[in-house]
Design a protein around this motif. Structure first.
Motif, mmCIF file in Angstrom:
data_model
loop_
_atom_site.group_PDB
_atom_site.id
_atom_site.type_symbol
_atom_site.label_atom_id
_atom_site.label_comp_id
_atom_site.label_asym_id
_atom_site.label_seq_id
_atom_site.Cartn_x
_atom_site.Cartn_y
_atom_site.Cartn_z
ATOM 1 N N PHE A 7 5.963 -38.604 -22.251
ATOM 2 C CA PHE A 7 5.121 -38.636 -20.764
ATOM 3 C C PHE A 7 4.164 -39.839 -20.422
ATOM 4 O O PHE A 7 2.962 -39.687 -21.435
ATOM 5 C CB PHE A 7 4.482 -37.303 -20.864
ATOM 6 N N PRO A 8 4.614 -40.660 -19.895
ATOM 7 C CA PRO A 8 3.578 -42.008 -19.542
ATOM 8 C C PRO A 8 2.498 -41.147 -18.645
ATOM 9 O O PRO A 8 2.816 -40.998 -17.679
ATOM 10 C CB PRO A 8 4.583 -42.908 -19.066
ATOM 11 N N ALA A 9 1.182 -41.253 -19.148
ATOM 12 C CA ALA A 9 0.322 -40.688 -18.389
ATOM 13 C C ALA A 9 -1.077 -41.379 -18.564
ATOM 14 O O ALA A 9 -1.997 -40.870 -18.469
ATOM 15 C CB ALA A 9 -0.031 -39.318 -18.690
ATOM 16 N N GLY A 11 -1.784 -44.213 -16.069
ATOM 17 C CA GLY A 11 -2.089 -44.870 -14.925
ATOM 18 C C GLY A 11 -3.286 -44.703 -14.525
ATOM 19 O O GLY A 11 -3.891 -43.402 -14.704
ATOM 20 N N TYR A 12 -3.801 -45.515 -13.676
ATOM 21 C CA TYR A 12 -5.140 -45.144 -13.003
ATOM 22 C C TYR A 12 -5.197 -44.015 -11.953
ATOM 23 O O TYR A 12 -5.921 -43.702 -11.676
ATOM 24 C CB TYR A 12 -5.718 -46.445 -12.423
ATOM 25 N N GLY A 13 -4.137 -43.948 -11.322
ATOM 26 C CA GLY A 13 -3.878 -42.874 -10.141
ATOM 27 C C GLY A 13 -4.754 -43.363 -8.968
ATOM 28 O O GLY A 13 -5.563 -42.470 -8.397
ATOM 29 N N LYS A 25 -4.766 -38.171 -13.275
ATOM 30 C CA LYS A 25 -3.999 -37.663 -12.103
ATOM 31 C C LYS A 25 -3.070 -36.517 -12.396
ATOM 32 O O LYS A 25 -2.802 -35.401 -11.688
ATOM 33 C CB LYS A 25 -3.248 -38.730 -11.676
ATOM 34 N N GLU A 26 -2.626 -36.590 -13.896
ATOM 35 C CA GLU A 26 -1.650 -35.633 -14.375
ATOM 36 C C GLU A 26 -2.303 -34.292 -14.419
ATOM 37 O O GLU A 26 -1.524 -33.333 -14.651
ATOM 38 C CB GLU A 26 -1.426 -35.964 -15.567
ATOM 39 N N MET A 27 -3.557 -34.312 -14.432
ATOM 40 C CA MET A 27 -4.359 -33.031 -14.274
ATOM 41 C C MET A 27 -4.648 -32.290 -13.046
ATOM 42 O O MET A 27 -5.255 -31.119 -13.013
ATOM 43 C CB MET A 27 -5.731 -32.763 -15.242
ATOM 44 N N ARG A 101 -2.548 -43.853 -27.315
ATOM 45 C CA ARG A 101 -3.007 -44.671 -25.880
ATOM 46 C C ARG A 101 -2.592 -46.082 -25.749
ATOM 47 O O ARG A 101 -2.302 -46.742 -26.614
ATOM 48 C CB ARG A 101 -4.483 -44.855 -26.355
ATOM 49 N N GLN A 102 -2.396 -46.194 -24.508
ATOM 50 C CA GLN A 102 -2.015 -47.425 -23.864
ATOM 51 C C GLN A 102 -3.307 -48.268 -23.383
ATOM 52 O O GLN A 102 -4.238 -47.497 -22.853
ATOM 53 C CB GLN A 102 -1.265 -47.182 -22.550
ATOM 54 N N LYS A 103 -3.845 -49.413 -24.228
ATOM 55 C CA LYS A 103 -5.076 -49.808 -24.130
ATOM 56 C C LYS A 103 -4.938 -50.460 -22.727
ATOM 57 O O LYS A 103 -6.283 -50.490 -22.149
ATOM 58 C CB LYS A 103 -5.355 -50.774 -25.216
ATOM 59 N N GLU A 104 -4.076 -51.265 -22.280
ATOM 60 C CA GLU A 104 -4.082 -51.899 -21.071
ATOM 61 C C GLU A 104 -2.868 -51.394 -20.044
ATOM 62 O O GLU A 104 -1.709 -51.279 -20.623
ATOM 63 C CB GLU A 104 -3.788 -53.611 -21.444
ATOM 64 N N MET A 105 -3.367 -51.185 -19.212
ATOM 65 C CA MET A 105 -2.105 -50.566 -18.013
ATOM 66 C C MET A 105 -1.336 -51.560 -17.389
ATOM 67 O O MET A 105 -1.537 -52.282 -16.313
ATOM 68 C CB MET A 105 -2.905 -49.627 -16.901
ATOM 69 N N ARG A 106 -0.359 -51.933 -18.345
ATOM 70 C CA ARG A 106 0.505 -53.040 -17.801
ATOM 71 C C ARG A 106 1.958 -52.626 -17.402
ATOM 72 O O ARG A 106 2.956 -53.458 -17.676
ATOM 73 C CB ARG A 106 0.836 -53.898 -19.267
ATOM 74 N N GLY A 107 2.050 -51.504 -16.921
ATOM 75 C CA GLY A 107 3.385 -51.022 -16.074
ATOM 76 C C GLY A 107 3.935 -49.892 -17.065
ATOM 77 O O GLY A 107 3.863 -49.575 -18.154
ATOM 78 N N LEU A 108 4.861 -49.273 -16.406
ATOM 79 C CA LEU A 108 5.674 -48.137 -16.731
ATOM 80 C C LEU A 108 6.141 -48.556 -18.342
ATOM 81 O O LEU A 108 6.485 -47.878 -19.153
ATOM 82 C CB LEU A 108 6.660 -47.462 -15.780
ATOM 83 N N ALA A 129 5.028 -36.940 -14.666
ATOM 84 C CA ALA A 129 4.440 -35.789 -14.402
ATOM 85 C C ALA A 129 4.149 -35.690 -12.859
ATOM 86 O O ALA A 129 4.057 -34.700 -12.168
ATOM 87 C CB ALA A 129 3.207 -35.235 -15.176
ATOM 88 N N ASP A 130 3.825 -36.971 -12.268
ATOM 89 C CA ASP A 130 3.452 -36.917 -10.899
ATOM 90 C C ASP A 130 4.656 -36.834 -10.212
ATOM 91 O O ASP A 130 4.391 -36.584 -8.936
ATOM 92 C CB ASP A 130 2.605 -38.132 -10.350
ATOM 93 N N ASP A 131 6.032 -36.978 -10.426
ATOM 94 C CA ASP A 131 7.274 -36.556 -9.875
ATOM 95 C C ASP A 131 7.331 -35.174 -10.245
ATOM 96 O O ASP A 131 7.898 -34.819 -11.260
ATOM 97 C CB ASP A 131 8.357 -37.549 -10.022
HETATM 98 P P1 UTP Z 1 2.535 -45.005 -10.686
HETATM 99 O O1 UTP Z 1 2.320 -46.224 -10.489
HETATM 100 O O2 UTP Z 1 2.698 -44.063 -10.026
HETATM 101 O O3 UTP Z 1 0.945 -44.781 -11.268
HETATM 102 O O4 UTP Z 1 3.138 -45.155 -12.335
HETATM 103 P P2 UTP Z 1 -0.339 -45.009 -11.179
HETATM 104 O O5 UTP Z 1 -0.604 -46.328 -11.323
HETATM 105 O O6 UTP Z 1 -1.268 -44.138 -11.879
HETATM 106 O O7 UTP Z 1 -0.604 -44.541 -9.467
HETATM 107 P P3 UTP Z 1 -1.434 -45.452 -8.362
HETATM 108 O O8 UTP Z 1 -0.281 -46.266 -7.843
HETATM 109 O O9 UTP Z 1 -2.531 -46.223 -9.041
HETATM 110 O O10 UTP Z 1 -2.062 -44.287 -7.448
HETATM 111 C C1 UTP Z 1 4.058 -44.208 -12.609
HETATM 112 C C2 UTP Z 1 3.745 -43.470 -13.719
HETATM 113 O O11 UTP Z 1 3.652 -44.408 -14.990
HETATM 114 C C3 UTP Z 1 2.476 -44.034 -15.616
HETATM 115 C C4 UTP Z 1 1.585 -43.266 -14.659
HETATM 116 O O12 UTP Z 1 0.607 -42.449 -15.326
HETATM 117 C C5 UTP Z 1 2.621 -42.510 -13.785
HETATM 118 O O13 UTP Z 1 2.858 -41.412 -14.504
HETATM 119 N N1 UTP Z 1 1.924 -45.448 -15.868
HETATM 120 C C6 UTP Z 1 2.033 -46.391 -15.119
HETATM 121 C C7 UTP Z 1 1.328 -45.638 -17.433
HETATM 122 O O14 UTP Z 1 1.391 -44.702 -18.179
HETATM 123 N N2 UTP Z 1 1.063 -46.943 -17.607
HETATM 124 C C8 UTP Z 1 0.852 -47.827 -16.631
HETATM 125 O O15 UTP Z 1 0.754 -48.964 -16.925
HETATM 126 C C9 UTP Z 1 1.520 -47.683 -15.467
#
Ligand code: UTP
Length: 273
Positions: A7-9, A11-13, A25-27, A101-108, A129-131
């Protein structure tokens, strides 16, 4: 057998700010259940027993949710409210949870690569989980497991989208091989309407083979400067090793306000029946 669901979770949401400033966001709940719990239930129903969750800063409540809360348990023990904990207790008894933990949010793609340490060298499922997926019959991941058993390669869940929505998804070009089943030939992340190779979009359910990790390690950042899972999967698609599966059921994009409200309304209506 696919044992682990990732579960990649992390992201900043941002689309849900300010709600997601201090809460993952996942909560966010649909009725009384957080989004990630629906995902975990779908994974359990599909036979996964290990839930591997990639979190980030500010996501502690996900870990707490799948752990015992002694004070709460003590307070409601032998009261009429105890039943509200039955489902989550069953999940905790059946599944094992691991976190990184993903330290830097560098994408899915980067989040999935971060999860390698939890997944090991086995095929694994991925749920975003957001889908949120709902189906009257088998869960979407259960349906996908059957496809995996048959083809033994990566499987992505796909649905038809309007052309003006293509820029939000990974879009595939594919040959039909059976009803609802496609051999993916090409894929492009977030294409402009004119560049979309079809109207078939990848949604947040995947079964991946572990060779994806080595590919991710060398994949260059793609659109938005993020490491995209679509770009990595394209390498396997070129070898004929990605299947697209048009699933039975409804997907709610609960990462968007529209999808979230629609899910809430539909789940509420179903609860009333
Ligand atoms: P999204 O782009 O839908 O999530 O990523 P986000 O970035 O949290 O949302 P917004 O656009 O800022 O509102 C799809 C999924 O990938 C995870 C997110 O948590 C989400 O479940 N994700 C995305 C990560 O775990 N790490 C990342 O660096 C990016």
């Amino acid at each position: 057998m696919v044992e682990t669901c990732l579960f990649p979770a992390a992201g900043y949401g941002t689309r849900f700010l300010p709600a997601t400033k201090a809460m993952p966001k996942e909560m966010l709940p649909i009725l009384t259940k957080p989004l990630i719990q629906y995902g975990v239930e779908e994974a359990l129903n599909a036979g996964c027993r290990t839930m591997a969750i990639v979190t980030g800063r500010g996501k502690r409540s996900i870990e707490d949710h799948f752990d015992i809360s002694y004070e709460l348990e003590h307070q409601i023990k032998d009261t009429s409210k105890e039943k509200f904990l039955t489902e989550i207790r069953n999940i905790m008894e059946t599944a094992t949870f691991s976190y990184t933990r993903q330290k830097e949010m560098r994408g899915l793609g980067h989040a999935i690569l971060t999860g390698e340490t939890l997944v090991g060298r086995n095929p694994f499922a991925v749920i975003l989980a957001d889908d949120l997926c709902f189906s009257e019959g088998e869960g979407v991941l259960t349906q996908m497991m059957r496809i995996y058993e048959k083809y033994r390669c990566c499987v992505v869940a796909i649905e038809e989208v309007d052309s003006h929505e293509a820029h939000k998804y990974g879009i595939i070009a594919a040959d039909v091989i059976e009803e609802k089943i496609f051999r993916v030939k090409d894929m492009i992340e977030k294409p402009q309407k004119e560049k979309a190779p079809s109207n078939l979009a990848i949604i947040g359910r995947y079964i991946l083979t572990p060779d994806i990790f080595n590919i991710l390690r060398t994949t260059k950042p793609g659109i938005n400067g993020e490491l995209q899972i679509t770009d990595a999967l394209l390498e396997l698609a070129k070898l004929g090793r990605v299947i697209g599966y048009k699933f039975e059921g409804i997907r709610y994009d609960c990462g968007s306000i529209d999808g979230f409200v629609r899910a809430t309304n539909d789940f509420y209506q179903r609860m009333q029946k």
